[in-house]
Design a protein around this motif. Structure first.
Motif, PDB file in Angstrom:
ATOM      1  N   ARG A 157       0.830  -1.204   0.000  1.00  0.00           N
ATOM      2  CA  ARG A 157       0.000   0.000   0.000  1.00  0.00           C
ATOM      3  C   ARG A 157       0.872   1.264   0.000  1.00  0.00           C
ATOM      4  O   ARG A 157       1.938   1.307   0.622  1.00  0.00           O
ATOM      5  CB  ARG A 157      -0.942  -0.006   1.186  1.00  0.00           C
ATOM      6  N   ALA A 158       0.376   2.297  -0.641  1.00  0.00           N
ATOM      7  CA  ALA A 158       1.143   3.538  -0.825  1.00  0.00           C
ATOM      8  C   ALA A 158       1.389   4.253   0.499  1.00  0.00           C
ATOM      9  O   ALA A 158       2.394   4.950   0.658  1.00  0.00           O
ATOM     10  CB  ALA A 158       0.412   4.463  -1.793  1.00  0.00           C
ATOM     11  N   ASP A 159       0.480   4.069   1.471  1.00  0.00           N
ATOM     12  CA  ASP A 159       0.606   4.797   2.742  1.00  0.00           C
ATOM     13  C   ASP A 159       1.332   3.968   3.812  1.00  0.00           C
ATOM     14  O   ASP A 159       1.197   4.241   5.005  1.00  0.00           O
ATOM     15  CB  ASP A 159      -0.792   5.212   3.252  1.00  0.00           C
ATOM     16  N   LEU A 160       2.114   2.980   3.378  1.00  0.00           N
ATOM     17  CA  LEU A 160       2.805   2.091   4.319  1.00  0.00           C
ATOM     18  C   LEU A 160       3.773   2.858   5.223  1.00  0.00           C
ATOM     19  O   LEU A 160       4.550   3.686   4.746  1.00  0.00           O
ATOM     20  CB  LEU A 160       3.597   1.039   3.515  1.00  0.00           C
ATOM     21  N   ASP A 161       3.745   2.559   6.519  1.00  0.00           N
ATOM     22  CA  ASP A 161       4.741   3.072   7.459  1.00  0.00           C
ATOM     23  C   ASP A 161       5.891   2.054   7.471  1.00  0.00           C
ATOM     24  O   ASP A 161       5.793   1.001   8.105  1.00  0.00           O
ATOM     25  CB  ASP A 161       4.103   3.209   8.848  1.00  0.00           C
ATOM     26  N   VAL A 162       6.966   2.360   6.739  1.00  0.00           N
ATOM     27  CA  VAL A 162       8.023   1.355   6.546  1.00  0.00           C
ATOM     28  C   VAL A 162       8.767   1.047   7.852  1.00  0.00           C
ATOM     29  O   VAL A 162       9.210  -0.084   8.061  1.00  0.00           O
ATOM     30  CB  VAL A 162       9.045   1.739   5.447  1.00  0.00           C
ATOM     31  N   HIS A 163       8.911   2.031   8.719  1.00  0.00           N
ATOM     32  CA  HIS A 163       9.590   1.764   9.997  1.00  0.00           C
ATOM     33  C   HIS A 163       8.761   0.802  10.848  1.00  0.00           C
ATOM     34  O   HIS A 163       9.282  -0.149  11.433  1.00  0.00           O
ATOM     35  CB  HIS A 163       9.837   3.069  10.765  1.00  0.00           C
ATOM     36  N   LEU A 164       7.467   1.070  10.896  1.00  0.00           N
ATOM     37  CA  LEU A 164       6.585   0.199  11.676  1.00  0.00           C
ATOM     38  C   LEU A 164       6.553  -1.207  11.068  1.00  0.00           C
ATOM     39  O   LEU A 164       6.635  -2.206  11.785  1.00  0.00           O
ATOM     40  CB  LEU A 164       5.167   0.797  11.720  1.00  0.00           C
ATOM     41  N   ALA A 165       6.457  -1.282   9.743  1.00  0.00           N
ATOM     42  CA  ALA A 165       6.405  -2.598   9.085  1.00  0.00           C
ATOM     43  C   ALA A 165       7.696  -3.386   9.341  1.00  0.00           C
ATOM     44  O   ALA A 165       7.664  -4.600   9.565  1.00  0.00           O
ATOM     45  CB  ALA A 165       6.164  -2.424   7.582  1.00  0.00           C
ATOM     46  N   ALA A 166       8.841  -2.694   9.338  1.00  0.00           N
ATOM     47  CA  ALA A 166      10.118  -3.375   9.612  1.00  0.00           C
ATOM     48  C   ALA A 166      10.128  -3.930  11.034  1.00  0.00           C
ATOM     49  O   ALA A 166      10.596  -5.047  11.279  1.00  0.00           O
ATOM     50  CB  ALA A 166      11.286  -2.406   9.407  1.00  0.00           C
ATOM     51  N   LEU A 167       9.597  -3.156  11.987  1.00  0.00           N
ATOM     52  CA  LEU A 167       9.506  -3.617  13.380  1.00  0.00           C
ATOM     53  C   LEU A 167       8.569  -4.819  13.495  1.00  0.00           C
ATOM     54  O   LEU A 167       8.793  -5.726  14.300  1.00  0.00           O
ATOM     55  CB  LEU A 167       8.990  -2.466  14.259  1.00  0.00           C
ATOM     56  N   MET A 168       7.537  -4.848  12.646  1.00  0.00           N
ATOM     57  CA  MET A 168       6.569  -5.944  12.674  1.00  0.00           C
ATOM     58  C   MET A 168       7.136  -7.222  12.066  1.00  0.00           C
ATOM     59  O   MET A 168       6.551  -8.297  12.223  1.00  0.00           O
ATOM     60  CB  MET A 168       5.279  -5.516  11.961  1.00  0.00           C
ATOM     61  N   LEU A 169       8.256  -7.104  11.362  1.00  0.00           N
ATOM     62  CA  LEU A 169       8.938  -8.296  10.849  1.00  0.00           C
ATOM     63  C   LEU A 169      10.028  -8.766  11.819  1.00  0.00           C
ATOM     64  O   LEU A 169      10.194  -9.956  12.056  1.00  0.00           O
ATOM     65  CB  LEU A 169       9.547  -8.006   9.477  1.00  0.00           C
ATOM     66  N   SER A 170      10.762  -7.818  12.394  1.00  0.00           N
ATOM     67  CA  SER A 170      11.882  -8.214  13.256  1.00  0.00           C
ATOM     68  C   SER A 170      11.437  -8.560  14.678  1.00  0.00           C
ATOM     69  O   SER A 170      12.013  -9.462  15.304  1.00  0.00           O
ATOM     70  CB  SER A 170      12.947  -7.112  13.281  1.00  0.00           C
ATOM     71  N   GLY A 171      10.410  -7.873  15.202  1.00  0.00           N
ATOM     72  CA  GLY A 171       9.967  -8.114  16.583  1.00  0.00           C
ATOM     73  C   GLY A 171       9.469  -9.539  16.817  1.00  0.00           C
ATOM     74  O   GLY A 171       9.943 -10.216  17.734  1.00  0.00           O
TER      75      GLY A 171
END
Lengths: 204, 204
Positions: A157-171
């Motif tokens: 999605r165009a409005d993706l929060d990339v920092h949050l998404a990265a945390l949702m993969l690593s956490g």
């Protein structure tokens, strides 16, 4: 990474060795640091003596390679993280799976503990904190690059929060490494299941 | 939780007090344990002496309330986690936000460190591991209950992996607590942003 040619995070060559470098001894020393930390030794309490004893080398061998305990700690973290993985799959989804896979390890539980247990020491020592950041940030940025590419190519999605998404993969990956079975989540095929669950979302 | 009436995780009454219980002293002792662990003290190295000194009480005060170090460690973890939150909002989405919010804390960073740093000790001591599990599992199950309710009421997809989804809520929260600003993610309104990102998914 070849210890013969590696540089410190400040870009300077490491302390010149007094004799030819021995990659096997280097790895034994780094493994000893990680094992002691994973076994509940605090970074503050960790001594060069205890590392030397665990690795089966003399203290002088350690001091020939690392100027001080801080440099040794950061190299241990770097060796734990492994090389920064190259990715370039057909889709951002595939690249995310490859990256989560590369970040996992049979020693994930130990590594989660080590990562957490050096935090108090990082807080106390700004230089150590800076060195740690220099090791971690390129790995975080690699994850964000893939996410941005997925936005650019229309996968995400165009409005993706990339920092949050990265945390949702690593956490989740870190937590599974630390707690294993107690989470109720299987290790089998975990990277693909995590990425797909995140891409699809919970919504019906 | 009122320390006067609390029971151990085995369901037995705690060690009978030799004098009226002092909730304030109890909390000071539990806080001292958490502070020492968050400061890099390993659970194995933690001594009743150091806890007493930090809390400003005598060792006897601690032994009147806790039979041994293991019981004290587990009560410290329980006090860190707070009471199991009650939820019952209009939607599963709202309940997830409430639960993630309740699990967060201004001491999230310390708590992440504590959680990680007691893991080696849990691995060494099966009874301690069992007690820890008894504290953690009801919290994990509360998260899964909400997710199952969201599936039942049609908010979430029917094929949802509730264990994985629960890990995807708790893992990022723990990692943000531990690493804070370095993750690039703001604490502001984090629970709602996390839940909404997970519900909607990354897909365009």
């Amino acid at each position: 990474m070849n210890p013969m040619t590696s540089t410190t995070t400040t870009g300077q060559e490491r302390k010149a060795p007094g004799r030819p470098r021995n990659a096997q001894a280097d790895q034994a020393i780094l493994d000893a640091v990680l094992t002691l930390l994973a076994d509940g030794q605090s970074a503050a309490a960790l001594s060069i003596e205890s590392v030397a004893a665990k690795a089966g080398v003399g203290k002088a061998t350690i001091y020939r390679r690392w100027a001080n305990k801080e440099a040794l700690l950061i190299d241990a973290v770097r060796s734990m993280k492994g090389p920064l993985p190259e990715v370039g799959g057909v889709s951002a989804r595939e690249d995310l799976i490859a990256l989560v896979t590369a970040n996992r390890s049979s020693r994930a539980r130990e590594f989660g503990i080590v990562t957490a247990c050096i935090l108090p020491e990082l807080q106390r020592d700004p230089e150590l904190n800076r060195m740690h950041h220099a090791v971690m940030e390129p790995r975080r940025e690699r994850m964000r690059e893939i996410l941005r590419r997925g936005v650019a190519n229309g996968e995400f999605r165009a409005d993706l929060d990339v920092h949050l998404a990265a945390l949702m993969l690593s956490g989740p990956s870190m937590m599974l490494g630390m707690f294993g079975d107690a989470t109720g989540v299987s290790e089998e095929d975990f990277p693909a299941r995590l990425v797909d669950a995140l891409v699809r979302g919970l919504a019906a």
